[in-house]
Design a protein around this motif. Structure first.
Motif, PDB file in Angstrom:
ATOM      1  N   MET A   1      13.701  88.615  39.191  1.00  0.00           N
ATOM      2  CA  MET A   1      13.068  87.301  39.305  1.00  0.00           C
ATOM      3  C   MET A   1      13.154  86.571  37.965  1.00  0.00           C
ATOM      4  O   MET A   1      12.803  87.108  36.930  1.00  0.00           O
ATOM      5  N   THR A   2      13.684  85.335  37.985  1.00  0.00           N
ATOM      6  CA  THR A   2      13.727  84.492  36.796  1.00  0.00           C
ATOM      7  C   THR A   2      12.862  83.277  37.049  1.00  0.00           C
ATOM      8  O   THR A   2      13.003  82.604  38.070  1.00  0.00           O
ATOM      9  N   ALA A   3      11.945  82.987  36.155  1.00  0.00           N
ATOM     10  CA  ALA A   3      11.029  81.863  36.328  1.00  0.00           C
ATOM     11  C   ALA A   3      10.819  81.215  34.969  1.00  0.00           C
ATOM     12  O   ALA A   3      11.495  81.530  33.989  1.00  0.00           O
ATOM     13  N   SER A   4       9.882  80.300  34.917  1.00  0.00           N
ATOM     14  CA  SER A   4       9.572  79.637  33.655  1.00  0.00           C
ATOM     15  C   SER A   4       8.060  79.488  33.557  1.00  0.00           C
ATOM     16  O   SER A   4       7.336  79.607  34.541  1.00  0.00           O
ATOM     17  N   LEU A   5       7.605  79.249  32.342  1.00  0.00           N
ATOM     18  CA  LEU A   5       6.190  78.967  32.131  1.00  0.00           C
ATOM     19  C   LEU A   5       5.888  77.540  32.556  1.00  0.00           C
ATOM     20  O   LEU A   5       6.659  76.618  32.263  1.00  0.00           O
ATOM     21  N   SER A   6       4.769  77.373  33.229  1.00  0.00           N
ATOM     22  CA  SER A   6       4.329  76.018  33.577  1.00  0.00           C
ATOM     23  C   SER A   6       2.905  75.834  33.063  1.00  0.00           C
ATOM     24  O   SER A   6       2.090  76.765  33.087  1.00  0.00           O
ATOM     25  N   GLN A   7       2.625  74.640  32.601  1.00  0.00           N
ATOM     26  CA  GLN A   7       1.305  74.343  32.054  1.00  0.00           C
ATOM     27  C   GLN A   7       0.323  74.152  33.195  1.00  0.00           C
ATOM     28  O   GLN A   7       0.498  73.287  34.048  1.00  0.00           O
ATOM     29  N   LEU A   8      -0.717  74.966  33.197  1.00  0.00           N
ATOM     30  CA  LEU A   8      -1.730  74.856  34.242  1.00  0.00           C
ATOM     31  C   LEU A   8      -2.777  73.824  33.874  1.00  0.00           C
ATOM     32  O   LEU A   8      -3.051  72.890  34.631  1.00  0.00           O
ATOM     33  N   SER A   9      -3.364  73.988  32.685  1.00  0.00           N
ATOM     34  CA  SER A   9      -4.417  73.078  32.232  1.00  0.00           C
ATOM     35  C   SER A   9      -4.632  73.300  30.745  1.00  0.00           C
ATOM     36  O   SER A   9      -4.801  74.451  30.311  1.00  0.00           O
ATOM     37  N   GLY A  10      -4.631  72.231  29.985  1.00  0.00           N
ATOM     38  CA  GLY A  10      -4.894  72.356  28.558  1.00  0.00           C
ATOM     39  C   GLY A  10      -3.925  73.303  27.888  1.00  0.00           C
ATOM     40  O   GLY A  10      -2.704  73.145  27.955  1.00  0.00           O
ATOM     41  N   ARG A  11      -4.462  74.344  27.256  1.00  0.00           N
ATOM     42  CA  ARG A  11      -3.633  75.293  26.502  1.00  0.00           C
ATOM     43  C   ARG A  11      -3.147  76.465  27.343  1.00  0.00           C
ATOM     44  O   ARG A  11      -2.471  77.355  26.821  1.00  0.00           O
ATOM     45  N   VAL A  12      -3.475  76.481  28.628  1.00  0.00           N
ATOM     46  CA  VAL A  12      -3.153  77.626  29.471  1.00  0.00           C
ATOM     47  C   VAL A  12      -1.859  77.382  30.250  1.00  0.00           C
ATOM     48  O   VAL A  12      -1.730  76.404  30.980  1.00  0.00           O
ATOM     49  N   TRP A  13      -0.933  78.311  30.075  1.00  0.00           N
ATOM     50  CA  TRP A  13       0.356  78.284  30.764  1.00  0.00           C
ATOM     51  C   TRP A  13       0.472  79.553  31.600  1.00  0.00           C
ATOM     52  O   TRP A  13      -0.091  80.591  31.251  1.00  0.00           O
ATOM     53  N   ILE A  14       1.225  79.450  32.703  1.00  0.00           N
ATOM     54  CA  ILE A  14       1.342  80.568  33.635  1.00  0.00           C
ATOM     55  C   ILE A  14       2.816  80.900  33.882  1.00  0.00           C
ATOM     56  O   ILE A  14       3.622  80.011  34.195  1.00  0.00           O
ATOM     57  N   TYR A  15       3.148  82.166  33.734  1.00  0.00           N
ATOM     58  CA  TYR A  15       4.433  82.684  34.203  1.00  0.00           C
ATOM     59  C   TYR A  15       4.151  83.327  35.558  1.00  0.00           C
ATOM     60  O   TYR A  15       3.412  84.312  35.633  1.00  0.00           O
ATOM     61  N   PRO A  16       4.705  82.786  36.643  1.00  0.00           N
ATOM     62  CA  PRO A  16       4.265  83.217  37.976  1.00  0.00           C
ATOM     63  C   PRO A  16       4.681  84.637  38.302  1.00  0.00           C
ATOM     64  O   PRO A  16       5.687  85.157  37.810  1.00  0.00           O
ATOM     65  N   GLY A  17       3.896  85.255  39.168  1.00  0.00           N
ATOM     66  CA  GLY A  17       4.247  86.568  39.678  1.00  0.00           C
ATOM     67  C   GLY A  17       5.291  86.461  40.763  1.00  0.00           C
ATOM     68  O   GLY A  17       5.609  85.370  41.261  1.00  0.00           O
ATOM     69  N   ASP A  18       5.840  87.596  41.146  1.00  0.00           N
ATOM     70  CA  ASP A  18       6.816  87.642  42.227  1.00  0.00           C
ATOM     71  C   ASP A  18       6.066  87.650  43.553  1.00  0.00           C
ATOM     72  O   ASP A  18       5.183  88.495  43.765  1.00  0.00           O
ATOM     73  N   PRO A  19       6.368  86.735  44.462  1.00  0.00           N
ATOM     74  CA  PRO A  19       5.634  86.696  45.740  1.00  0.00           C
ATOM     75  C   PRO A  19       5.909  87.882  46.643  1.00  0.00           C
ATOM     76  O   PRO A  19       5.157  88.123  47.594  1.00  0.00           O
ATOM     77  N   ASP A  20       6.970  88.655  46.374  1.00  0.00           N
ATOM     78  CA  ASP A  20       7.251  89.845  47.161  1.00  0.00           C
ATOM     79  C   ASP A  20       6.261  90.936  46.771  1.00  0.00           C
ATOM     80  O   ASP A  20       6.292  91.436  45.645  1.00  0.00           O
ATOM     81  N   PRO A  21       5.370  91.338  47.679  1.00  0.00           N
ATOM     82  CA  PRO A  21       4.351  92.322  47.298  1.00  0.00           C
ATOM     83  C   PRO A  21       4.938  93.657  46.875  1.00  0.00           C
ATOM     84  O   PRO A  21       4.328  94.389  46.083  1.00  0.00           O
TER      85      PRO A  21
END
Length: 234
Positions: A1-21
């Motif tokens: 899985m290749t993804a990117s960081l996205s800004q959620l709010s303020g100083r907090v950024w999220i690298y998403p998890g893999d939706p495949d459990p």
């Protein structure tokens, strides 16, 4: 899985998890700070950690200064050996568990042996085997800085032990200035191999999550779902 960081709010950024459990790849959060970013959870393998590091550089965020573990489970900690940080923060009971985990002879062969001895370990240990591309430089890293109940970190980050059925060291990480509460897996059921027979073993901890939602953060982030906002009262 290749993804990117996205800004959620303020100083907090999220690298998403893999939706495949079956991938068992949780999200990783970054709290950006000019003095060095705080990374919440290390990734489930060195390869996962390196993906987050590449995304961190691509987003132009400060390099990681510290890791914070939401709890000791492998999918949140096995990437730690790939991070160069000043400290790793974790709750004291999780530190004891990780120190014990660090003494085990992790390898593909060891994982297979353990599943044969205890088939209930199959989902967890088979996922670990899939996550790891090699073992030469792998090591489980226990926290270098521990706390009991609460810890205030620089940059206005609050680390708080909440415990629960999923893991005894479950910790939430609050970033009040950004309106975000990072939950880890704190309200999840226990891991499969630790569940009691019957439906009660699979239930989420409604009391736990209800109390946290009542704190009124703008955003909540649990490790295996997209970030979510609490419902607005009618």
């Amino acid at each position: 899985m290749t993804a990117s960081l996205s800004q959620l709010s303020g100083r907090v950024w999220i690298y998403p998890g893999d939706p495949d459990p079956e991938a068992v790849m949780p999200c990783v959060a970054v709290v950006a700070d000019d003095a060095g970013s705080t990374v919440v959870d290390a990734g489930q393998s060195p390869a996962h950690a390196r993906l987050v590091q590449s995304a961190l550089a691509e987003a132009g965020l400060p390099a990681a200064r510290r890791l914070v573990y939401t709890h000791h489970h492998w999918d949140h900690t096995w990437g730690a050996c790939a991070w160069e940080v000043e400290e790793i923060v974790g709750q004291e009971s999780g530190a004891t568990l990780l120190s014990a985990e660090a003494r085990r002879s992790w390898s593909q062969e060891y994982l297979q042996e353990q599943v044969v001895a205890n088939p209930r370990l199959g989902p967890s240990f088979k996922a670990r085997a899939r996550a790891m591309t090699g073992w030469a430089d792998f090591a489980v890293r226990a926290p270098s800085r521990t706390f009991t109940d609460r810890l205030m970190l620089s940059g206005g980050i609050e680390v708080r032990h909440v415990g629960g059925k999923h893991a005894p060291d479950s910790t939430v990480v609050a970033v009040p200035g950004s309106g975000v509460l990072l939950l880890g897996d704190c309200f999840y059921p226990p891991p499969f191999h630790l569940r009691e027979p019957g439906p009660a073993g699979e239930e989420i901890d409604l009391r736990q999550i209800s109390a946290l939602v009542a704190e009124g953060f703008d955003w909540y982030v649990d490790s295996h779902s997209p970030p979510w906002r609490p419902p607005v009262p009618e």
